[in-house]
Write a protein that holds these residues in place. Sequence first.
Motif, PDB file in Angstrom:
ATOM      1  N   LYS A  27       0.824  -1.201   0.000  1.00 39.86           N
ATOM      2  CA  LYS A  27       0.000   0.000   0.000  1.00 39.86           C
ATOM      3  C   LYS A  27       0.863   1.258   0.000  1.00 39.86           C
ATOM      4  O   LYS A  27       2.000   1.258   0.467  1.00 39.86           O
ATOM      5  CB  LYS A  27      -0.927  -0.008   1.215  1.00 39.86           C
ATOM      6  CG  LYS A  27      -1.953  -1.132   1.168  1.00 39.86           C
ATOM      7  CD  LYS A  27      -2.992  -0.957   2.250  1.00 39.86           C
ATOM      8  CE  LYS A  27      -4.063  -2.049   2.119  1.00 39.86           C
ATOM      9  NZ  LYS A  27      -5.158  -1.853   3.089  1.00 39.86           N
ATOM     10  N   ASP A  28       0.282   2.311  -0.522  1.00 44.48           N
ATOM     11  CA  ASP A  28       0.977   3.587  -0.609  1.00 44.48           C
ATOM     12  C   ASP A  28       1.118   4.202   0.779  1.00 44.48           C
ATOM     13  O   ASP A  28       0.225   4.079   1.616  1.00 44.48           O
ATOM     14  CB  ASP A  28       0.180   4.529  -1.522  1.00 44.48           C
ATOM     15  CG  ASP A  28       0.977   5.774  -1.868  1.00 44.48           C
ATOM     16  OD1 ASP A  28       2.199   5.778  -1.644  1.00 44.48           O
ATOM     17  OD2 ASP A  28       0.367   6.740  -2.357  1.00 44.48           O
ATOM     18  N   VAL A  29       2.250   4.858   1.022  1.00 46.22           N
ATOM     19  CA  VAL A  29       2.496   5.580   2.269  1.00 46.22           C
ATOM     20  C   VAL A  29       2.804   7.027   1.918  1.00 46.22           C
ATOM     21  O   VAL A  29       3.710   7.302   1.140  1.00 46.22           O
ATOM     22  CB  VAL A  29       3.669   4.972   3.066  1.00 46.22           C
ATOM     23  CG1 VAL A  29       3.908   5.779   4.342  1.00 46.22           C
ATOM     24  CG2 VAL A  29       3.397   3.518   3.394  1.00 46.22           C
ATOM     25  N   ARG A  30       2.032   7.948   2.484  1.00 44.27           N
ATOM     26  CA  ARG A  30       2.227   9.357   2.204  1.00 44.27           C
ATOM     27  C   ARG A  30       2.691  10.088   3.459  1.00 44.27           C
ATOM     28  O   ARG A  30       2.271   9.761   4.561  1.00 44.27           O
ATOM     29  CB  ARG A  30       0.924   9.990   1.697  1.00 44.27           C
ATOM     30  CG  ARG A  30       0.440   9.397   0.390  1.00 44.27           C
ATOM     31  CD  ARG A  30      -0.867  10.028  -0.037  1.00 44.27           C
ATOM     32  NE  ARG A  30      -1.423   9.332  -1.198  1.00 44.27           N
ATOM     33  CZ  ARG A  30      -2.633   9.552  -1.691  1.00 44.27           C
ATOM     34  NH1 ARG A  30      -3.440  10.448  -1.119  1.00 44.27           N
ATOM     35  NH2 ARG A  30      -3.058   8.883  -2.749  1.00 44.27           N
ATOM     36  N   ARG A  31       3.543  11.080   3.246  1.00 42.15           N
ATOM     37  CA  ARG A  31       4.037  11.879   4.361  1.00 42.15           C
ATOM     38  C   ARG A  31       3.167  13.115   4.532  1.00 42.15           C
ATOM     39  O   ARG A  31       2.818  13.792   3.571  1.00 42.15           O
ATOM     40  CB  ARG A  31       5.480  12.310   4.117  1.00 42.15           C
ATOM     41  CG  ARG A  31       6.494  11.193   4.170  1.00 42.15           C
ATOM     42  CD  ARG A  31       7.890  11.778   4.064  1.00 42.15           C
ATOM     43  NE  ARG A  31       8.892  10.744   3.924  1.00 42.15           N
ATOM     44  CZ  ARG A  31      10.190  10.996   3.743  1.00 42.15           C
ATOM     45  NH1 ARG A  31      10.601  12.257   3.664  1.00 42.15           N
ATOM     46  NH2 ARG A  31      11.053  10.011   3.619  1.00 42.15           N
ATOM     47  N   LEU A  32       2.838  13.407   5.766  1.00 41.11           N
ATOM     48  CA  LEU A  32       2.095  14.610   6.119  1.00 41.11           C
ATOM     49  C   LEU A  32       2.858  15.361   7.200  1.00 41.11           C
ATOM     50  O   LEU A  32       3.629  14.769   7.955  1.00 41.11           O
ATOM     51  CB  LEU A  32       0.696  14.260   6.635  1.00 41.11           C
ATOM     52  CG  LEU A  32      -0.205  13.412   5.729  1.00 41.11           C
ATOM     53  CD1 LEU A  32      -1.493  13.062   6.467  1.00 41.11           C
ATOM     54  CD2 LEU A  32      -0.513  14.135   4.435  1.00 41.11           C
ATOM     55  N   THR A 237      -5.038  -5.145   5.360  1.00 37.37           N
ATOM     56  CA  THR A 237      -5.503  -6.088   4.337  1.00 37.37           C
ATOM     57  C   THR A 237      -6.674  -5.584   3.496  1.00 37.37           C
ATOM     58  O   THR A 237      -6.827  -6.003   2.350  1.00 37.37           O
ATOM     59  CB  THR A 237      -5.935  -7.404   5.004  1.00 37.37           C
ATOM     60  OG1 THR A 237      -6.953  -7.138   5.981  1.00 37.37           O
ATOM     61  CG2 THR A 237      -4.741  -8.066   5.681  1.00 37.37           C
ATOM     62  N   THR A 238      -7.506  -4.681   4.022  1.00 37.72           N
ATOM     63  CA  THR A 238      -8.683  -4.253   3.262  1.00 37.72           C
ATOM     64  C   THR A 238      -8.287  -3.367   2.089  1.00 37.72           C
ATOM     65  O   THR A 238      -7.305  -2.621   2.146  1.00 37.72           O
ATOM     66  CB  THR A 238      -9.674  -3.499   4.164  1.00 37.72           C
ATOM     67  OG1 THR A 238     -10.837  -3.182   3.406  1.00 37.72           O
ATOM     68  CG2 THR A 238      -9.066  -2.208   4.695  1.00 37.72           C
ATOM     69  N   GLU A 239      -9.055  -3.444   1.025  1.00 41.49           N
ATOM     70  CA  GLU A 239      -8.791  -2.612  -0.149  1.00 41.49           C
ATOM     71  C   GLU A 239      -9.344  -1.198   0.015  1.00 41.49           C
ATOM     72  O   GLU A 239      -8.999  -0.301  -0.753  1.00 41.49           O
ATOM     73  CB  GLU A 239      -9.406  -3.263  -1.400  1.00 41.49           C
ATOM     74  CG  GLU A 239      -8.767  -4.599  -1.759  1.00 41.49           C
ATOM     75  CD  GLU A 239      -9.370  -5.196  -3.017  1.00 41.49           C
ATOM     76  OE1 GLU A 239     -10.276  -4.554  -3.605  1.00 41.49           O
ATOM     77  OE2 GLU A 239      -8.944  -6.285  -3.416  1.00 41.49           O
ATOM     78  N   ASP A 240     -10.217  -0.988   1.001  1.00 38.80           N
ATOM     79  CA  ASP A 240     -10.828   0.325   1.172  1.00 38.80           C
ATOM     80  C   ASP A 240      -9.824   1.358   1.669  1.00 38.80           C
ATOM     81  O   ASP A 240      -9.984   2.552   1.420  1.00 38.80           O
ATOM     82  CB  ASP A 240     -12.006   0.231   2.151  1.00 38.80           C
ATOM     83  CG  ASP A 240     -12.859   1.489   2.132  1.00 38.80           C
ATOM     84  OD1 ASP A 240     -13.107   2.011   1.027  1.00 38.80           O
ATOM     85  OD2 ASP A 240     -13.270   1.952   3.208  1.00 38.80           O
ATOM     86  N   PHE A 241      -8.798   0.908   2.381  1.00 36.40           N
ATOM     87  CA  PHE A 241      -7.756   1.811   2.862  1.00 36.40           C
ATOM     88  C   PHE A 241      -6.491   1.539   2.059  1.00 36.40           C
ATOM     89  O   PHE A 241      -5.668   0.700   2.429  1.00 36.40           O
ATOM     90  CB  PHE A 241      -7.506   1.619   4.354  1.00 36.40           C
ATOM     91  CG  PHE A 241      -8.668   2.060   5.213  1.00 36.40           C
ATOM     92  CD1 PHE A 241      -8.752   3.359   5.674  1.00 36.40           C
ATOM     93  CD2 PHE A 241      -9.682   1.170   5.537  1.00 36.40           C
ATOM     94  CE1 PHE A 241      -9.826   3.771   6.465  1.00 36.40           C
ATOM     95  CE2 PHE A 241     -10.754   1.570   6.325  1.00 36.40           C
ATOM     96  CZ  PHE A 241     -10.831   2.878   6.783  1.00 36.40           C
ATOM     97  N   ALA A 242      -6.364   2.273   0.947  1.00 33.68           N
ATOM     98  CA  ALA A 242      -5.231   2.038   0.049  1.00 33.68           C
ATOM     99  C   ALA A 242      -4.002   2.834   0.455  1.00 33.68           C
ATOM    100  O   ALA A 242      -2.918   2.605  -0.074  1.00 33.68           O
ATOM    101  CB  ALA A 242      -5.624   2.407  -1.382  1.00 33.68           C
ATOM    102  N   VAL A 243      -4.166   3.763   1.378  1.00 34.61           N
ATOM    103  CA  VAL A 243      -3.085   4.666   1.744  1.00 34.61           C
ATOM    104  C   VAL A 243      -2.953   4.718   3.259  1.00 34.61           C
ATOM    105  O   VAL A 243      -3.953   4.730   3.981  1.00 34.61           O
ATOM    106  CB  VAL A 243      -3.350   6.095   1.208  1.00 34.61           C
ATOM    107  CG1 VAL A 243      -2.234   7.051   1.619  1.00 34.61           C
ATOM    108  CG2 VAL A 243      -3.505   6.083  -0.305  1.00 34.61           C
TER     109      VAL A 243
END
Length: 642
Positions: A27-32, A237-243
């Motif tokens: 899954k993608d990981v974004r910085r905030l 594991t869920t596809e609803d939380f892609a990030v």
Amino acid sequence: MTSQVSSPAEQADEAVVGEQRKAAGAKDVRRLDRVIIRFAGDSGDGMQLTGDRFTSETASFGNDLSTLPNFPAEIRAPAGTLPGVSSFQLHFADHDILTPGDAPNVLVAMNPAALKANIGDLPRGAEVIVNTDEFTKRAMQKVGYDTSPLEDGSLDGYQVHPVPLTTLTVEALREFDLSRKEAERSKNMFALGLLSWMYHRPTEGTERFLKTKFAKKPDIAAANIAAFRAGWNFGETTEDFAVSYEVAPAATAFPPGIYRNISGNLALSYGLVAASRQADLPLYLGSYPITPASDILHELSRHKNFGVRTFQAEDEIAGIGAALGAAFGGSLAVTTTSGPGVALKSETIGLAVSLELPLLVVDIQRGGPSTGLPTKTEQADLLQAMFGRNGEAPVPIVAPRTPADCFDAALEAARIALTYRTPVFLLSDGYLANGSEPWRIPDLEELPDLRVQFAQGPNHTLDDGSEVFWPYKRDPQTLARPWAIPGTPGLEHRIGGIEKEDGTGNISYAPANHDFMVRTRQAKVDGITVPDLDVDDPHEANLLVLGWGSTYGPITAAVRRLRRAGESIAQAHLRHLNPFPKNLGAVLERYDKVVIPEMNLGQLATLIRAKYLVDAHSYTQVNGMPFKAEQLAAALKEAIDG
């Protein structure tokens, strides 16, 4: 939502890594740089515990943070109703922050009431995690939803994540010997696990906490840990939380030291204990439970090993009476309350003024009048603290500015009380009391020396040469009278509320003596040494924004916004409200405009206008909530342009 901390080049690199991770199924990981999360549900859903645990892990990770717990006054309001909604907001960042944030980026809504009560605070595009199991027809009708907000398009402007939290929790706990109702109670831990995954929070501390909290019920501890882990795994594991998101530690926001997360009431409690140790006096708390001050009584009762004695009295009057008696007996005496309790304590506070004994009156302010808003914040007790007694009964007033600052404010209030032999008001409020932030644990040598000398023998020589003890013979520097402990041979003296004769302490009805004693007590308070007021004014502004107490965070955040936008504005914040800093008048004269934001109808502004004849302008709010930085920035910009 939130701005990114990475540079354009770093963002390009992250995009490449992101594509590689997607190709590998990761899954993608974004910085905030910052995030504002609000947990909301019924008062029985454990939202305060959930928020507190997320806060603790965030603090241990090293982020700067600020919190805003918000709960109903009723012990248990009807389930699923708007009055029963409890919420916990947390703002955490990789840099220095000052407030719990104006608008949440993420809302976790455990039922329709929680959604309806909070959705109006969210900006468009915010993420909403909804427990779909609770969106039954009856539950939605109870809060006025004619159609399901999950299906009628009313949430199209948000990133909605429908999650059957209750069902998933019950399924995760099937192996445990729990009823469905018992299993459902762990859904807050499932939500906590999911959010911990989303924001890469540590998990070890929460699992240790659950094992400790339910040490006598290991099955319940294991079930909660299982629900917590299930929430984490669901996010993974869920596809609803892609990030998922990373908020780096605030490495440059704090001076070096050892830090811990602390609430205002806890910091104040520790400050009182530290003051008693620095004064080498036993700490005595005479108190009666009242929201939002009760946590101080609870906390101090745990510290008998430091010589702390706590007395839960039958009412407010008995609580302060016992505390004043302890002061007479040589203790560092404290009474804690909120606004309604101050009203009941006022006669005894006047007695303490007359007896000239050290006494700390801790007022954790809340919305009034009368019972008012017990769980909501306000700053409306300033004039009561200043004038709320019969006769001329001046009392020093100290106000902390942040939750962590409550520690230092307690030490300062104790210094004044012990040095000048006077009751002192410490004005905190519900926002500071329940909110939390990182606190640097001070080294022992940083704490002030508060030791005092009790009277040991005669202090006055009569005309015939005999030596006697005069209980109202004063220190020429502080105008404080001697502190004589009962039972000390030769130091017997009269106490009581009737006016004393100067020096001897005998009862006196002489007009000239009363005039002298009234003016002397006022002069003692006026002469208290307090630091000069610091002014933050890098560009010689025309407008000064002056605050006190818990408005510090929102005011400072608003001032920062305006300065980033190119505006010139000065800021000053009062800790000492009686007496005012000696340079305050000169500071006020330097500015064409003075704006005073307060969570009341202008009480400090009234005092400033009366004392300094300055045309100070009030900006006020009394809705039970702290100011928002954006709201204050707009008001101050209007004042600059006006």
